[in-house]
Scaffold this motif. Structure first.
Motif, PDB file in Angstrom:
ATOM      1  N   ASP A   1      32.157  17.901  19.319  1.00  0.00           N
ATOM      2  CA  ASP A   1      30.870  17.495  19.875  1.00  0.00           C
ATOM      3  C   ASP A   1      30.329  16.218  19.233  1.00  0.00           C
ATOM      4  N   ILE A   2      31.067  15.664  18.281  1.00  0.00           N
ATOM      5  CA  ILE A   2      30.613  14.464  17.576  1.00  0.00           C
ATOM      6  C   ILE A   2      31.325  13.245  18.153  1.00  0.00           C
ATOM      7  N   PRO A   3      30.600  12.197  18.491  1.00  0.00           N
ATOM      8  CA  PRO A   3      31.242  11.008  19.054  1.00  0.00           C
ATOM      9  C   PRO A   3      32.304  10.438  18.118  1.00  0.00           C
ATOM     10  N   GLU A   4      33.387   9.968  18.677  1.00  0.00           N
ATOM     11  CA  GLU A   4      34.472   9.414  17.876  1.00  0.00           C
ATOM     12  C   GLU A   4      33.977   8.227  17.050  1.00  0.00           C
ATOM     13  N   GLY A   5      34.326   8.251  15.786  1.00  0.00           N
ATOM     14  CA  GLY A   5      33.959   7.150  14.904  1.00  0.00           C
ATOM     15  C   GLY A   5      32.538   7.182  14.392  1.00  0.00           C
ATOM     16  N   ALA A   6      31.765   8.203  14.757  1.00  0.00           N
ATOM     17  CA  ALA A   6      30.381   8.279  14.298  1.00  0.00           C
ATOM     18  C   ALA A   6      30.328   8.607  12.809  1.00  0.00           C
ATOM     19  N   PHE A   7      29.349   8.091  12.121  1.00  0.00           N
ATOM     20  CA  PHE A   7      29.128   8.428  10.719  1.00  0.00           C
ATOM     21  C   PHE A   7      27.633   8.397  10.451  1.00  0.00           C
ATOM     22  N   TRP A   8      27.178   9.195   9.480  1.00  0.00           N
ATOM     23  CA  TRP A   8      25.749   9.272   9.210  1.00  0.00           C
ATOM     24  C   TRP A   8      25.436   8.766   7.805  1.00  0.00           C
ATOM     25  N   TYR A   9      24.178   8.425   7.604  1.00  0.00           N
ATOM     26  CA  TYR A   9      23.730   7.965   6.295  1.00  0.00           C
ATOM     27  C   TYR A   9      22.213   8.141   6.213  1.00  0.00           C
ATOM     28  N   VAL A  10      21.699   8.232   4.985  1.00  0.00           N
ATOM     29  CA  VAL A  10      20.266   8.414   4.741  1.00  0.00           C
ATOM     30  C   VAL A  10      19.764   7.220   3.940  1.00  0.00           C
ATOM     31  N   LEU A  11      18.758   6.536   4.470  1.00  0.00           N
ATOM     32  CA  LEU A  11      18.169   5.381   3.818  1.00  0.00           C
ATOM     33  C   LEU A  11      16.783   5.718   3.283  1.00  0.00           C
ATOM     34  N   GLY A  12      16.386   5.000   2.246  1.00  0.00           N
ATOM     35  CA  GLY A  12      15.038   5.120   1.719  1.00  0.00           C
ATOM     36  C   GLY A  12      14.297   3.809   1.834  1.00  0.00           C
ATOM     37  N   SER A  13      13.024   3.874   2.180  1.00  0.00           N
ATOM     38  CA  SER A  13      12.167   2.685   2.194  1.00  0.00           C
ATOM     39  C   SER A  13      10.827   3.066   1.580  1.00  0.00           C
ATOM     40  N   ILE A  14      10.170   2.106   0.962  1.00  0.00           N
ATOM     41  CA  ILE A  14       8.929   2.427   0.263  1.00  0.00           C
ATOM     42  C   ILE A  14       7.904   1.326   0.482  1.00  0.00           C
ATOM     43  N   THR A  15       6.654   1.734   0.601  1.00  0.00           N
ATOM     44  CA  THR A  15       5.551   0.776   0.683  1.00  0.00           C
ATOM     45  C   THR A  15       5.225   0.278  -0.724  1.00  0.00           C
ATOM     46  N   ASP A  16       4.384  -0.732  -0.801  1.00  0.00           N
ATOM     47  CA  ASP A  16       3.890  -1.161  -2.108  1.00  0.00           C
ATOM     48  C   ASP A  16       2.938  -0.104  -2.668  1.00  0.00           C
ATOM     49  N   PHE A  17       2.782  -0.098  -3.985  1.00  0.00           N
ATOM     50  CA  PHE A  17       1.868   0.833  -4.651  1.00  0.00           C
ATOM     51  C   PHE A  17       0.441   0.271  -4.578  1.00  0.00           C
ATOM     52  N   SER A  18      -0.445   1.047  -3.976  1.00  0.00           N
ATOM     53  CA  SER A  18      -1.840   0.633  -3.827  1.00  0.00           C
ATOM     54  C   SER A  18      -2.715   1.396  -4.809  1.00  0.00           C
ATOM     55  N   GLY A  19      -3.657   0.692  -5.429  1.00  0.00           N
ATOM     56  CA  GLY A  19      -4.548   1.332  -6.382  1.00  0.00           C
ATOM     57  C   GLY A  19      -5.722   2.011  -5.711  1.00  0.00           C
ATOM     58  N   ASP A  20      -6.304   2.960  -6.433  1.00  0.00           N
ATOM     59  CA  ASP A  20      -7.436   3.710  -5.894  1.00  0.00           C
ATOM     60  C   ASP A  20      -8.770   3.040  -6.175  1.00  0.00           C
ATOM     61  N   ALA A  21      -8.750   1.905  -6.897  1.00  0.00           N
ATOM     62  CA  ALA A  21      -9.997   1.209  -7.231  1.00  0.00           C
ATOM     63  C   ALA A  21      -9.845  -0.291  -7.018  1.00  0.00           C
ATOM     64  N   ALA A  22      -9.133  -0.633  -5.942  1.00  0.00           N
ATOM     65  CA  ALA A  22      -8.954  -2.036  -5.555  1.00  0.00           C
ATOM     66  C   ALA A  22      -8.170  -2.843  -6.583  1.00  0.00           C
ATOM     67  N   GLN A  23      -7.312  -2.159  -7.371  1.00  0.00           N
ATOM     68  CA  GLN A  23      -6.429  -2.913  -8.249  1.00  0.00           C
ATOM     69  C   GLN A  23      -5.424  -3.685  -7.398  1.00  0.00           C
ATOM     70  N   PRO A  24      -4.868  -4.770  -7.912  1.00  0.00           N
ATOM     71  CA  PRO A  24      -3.818  -5.474  -7.175  1.00  0.00           C
ATOM     72  C   PRO A  24      -2.621  -4.551  -6.907  1.00  0.00           C
ATOM     73  N   ASP A  25      -2.031  -4.661  -5.722  1.00  0.00           N
ATOM     74  CA  ASP A  25      -0.866  -3.837  -5.394  1.00  0.00           C
ATOM     75  C   ASP A  25       0.287  -4.128  -6.351  1.00  0.00           C
ATOM     76  N   ILE A  26       1.106  -3.101  -6.585  1.00  0.00           N
ATOM     77  CA  ILE A  26       2.369  -3.275  -7.304  1.00  0.00           C
ATOM     78  C   ILE A  26       3.450  -3.406  -6.238  1.00  0.00           C
ATOM     79  N   ILE A  27       4.137  -4.524  -6.221  1.00  0.00           N
ATOM     80  CA  ILE A  27       5.128  -4.810  -5.188  1.00  0.00           C
ATOM     81  C   ILE A  27       6.398  -4.007  -5.467  1.00  0.00           C
ATOM     82  N   SER A  28       6.699  -3.051  -4.598  1.00  0.00           N
ATOM     83  CA  SER A  28       7.817  -2.133  -4.834  1.00  0.00           C
ATOM     84  C   SER A  28       9.159  -2.844  -4.859  1.00  0.00           C
ATOM     85  N   ALA A  29       9.359  -3.849  -3.994  1.00  0.00           N
ATOM     86  CA  ALA A  29      10.647  -4.537  -3.948  1.00  0.00           C
ATOM     87  C   ALA A  29      10.981  -5.180  -5.283  1.00  0.00           C
ATOM     88  N   ASP A  30       9.944  -5.490  -6.076  1.00  0.00           N
ATOM     89  CA  ASP A  30      10.161  -6.128  -7.374  1.00  0.00           C
ATOM     90  C   ASP A  30      10.071  -5.159  -8.539  1.00  0.00           C
TER      91      ASP A  30
END
Length: 203
Positions: free
Chosen positions: A96-125
């Motif tokens: 029942d699985i298409p020929e050549g199919a393969f699966w994978y799980v990716l993760g993505s994340i937003t930047d970290f935002s402060g609760d008191a208007a602190q500057p965001d922490i850039i997740s990519a960095d």
């Protein structure tokens, strides 16, 4: 007997029954002992095998991950934690699985935002993880590569198929988790920060 008297008597009887069941502890327990013997009832259920094409699915054992500070350096601060276990299950028949199919799980994340208007922490960095396979054959499914903070956290894999899906489907289930790390400068503004980590299953 008129209806009012009957209702009054019934209400007294009901209260009396309630009082007996709450206060009459030893008498109630004794009433549970059957002096005339016991009878057993066998309870059974037939669970049929699931029929149909099956499905490829993912579950995550939790919705939060808290990071706590660990020793850093005079110029950096480090915060670490653990990702809840991620499990991929494949109940499909190989045909029942298409020929050549393969699966994978990716993760993505937003930047970290402060609760008191602190500057965001850039997740990519600043954010990274170290995936580990915790269940399943490492010859068929592998954990993703480690991403150190500062290397650029851009949709990395936490789990992926080393071969096509149809070849490994009979194995059924694979799990992984990951150590999480956030690295900031020593001058990061204090306060609570939050980010949204999204895990996505693709085939």
């Amino acid at each position: 007997m008129n209806r009012r008297a009957f209702a009054h008597r019934m209400s007294i009887a009901a209260v009396g029954a309630l009082t007996l069941s709450v206060l009459g502890g030893s008498g109630f327990a004794a009433a549970l002992d059957d002096p005339y013997g016991d009878e057993e009832v066998a309870v059974s259920v037939d669970i049929a095998e699931v029929e149909g094409p099956g499905a490829l699915s993912m579950t995550v054992d939790g919705t939060t991950a808290a990071l706590a500070e660990t020793p850093g350096t005079p110029t950096t601060r480090l915060f670490s934690g653990s990702l809840p276990t991620v499990t991929v299950t494949d109940t499909r028949a190989p045909e029942d699985i298409p020929e050549g199919a393969f699966w994978y799980v990716l993760g993505s994340i937003t930047d970290f935002s402060g609760d008191a208007a602190q500057p965001d922490i850039i997740s990519a960095d600043s954010f990274g993880w170290a995936p580990v396979l915790t269940e399943g054959d490492p010859g068929s499914v592998s954990a993703g590569d480690e991403v150190e903070p500062g290397e650029g956290f851009v949709d990395p894999e936490i789990l992926s198929v080393a071969y096509d899906s149809a070849e490994i489907a009979p194995e059924g289930s694979w799990s992984a988790n990951a150590g999480l790390t956030l690295k900031t400068g020593a001058d990061v503004a204090p306060g609570k920060y939050t980010a949204q980590l999204t895990l996505s299953l693709f085939e």
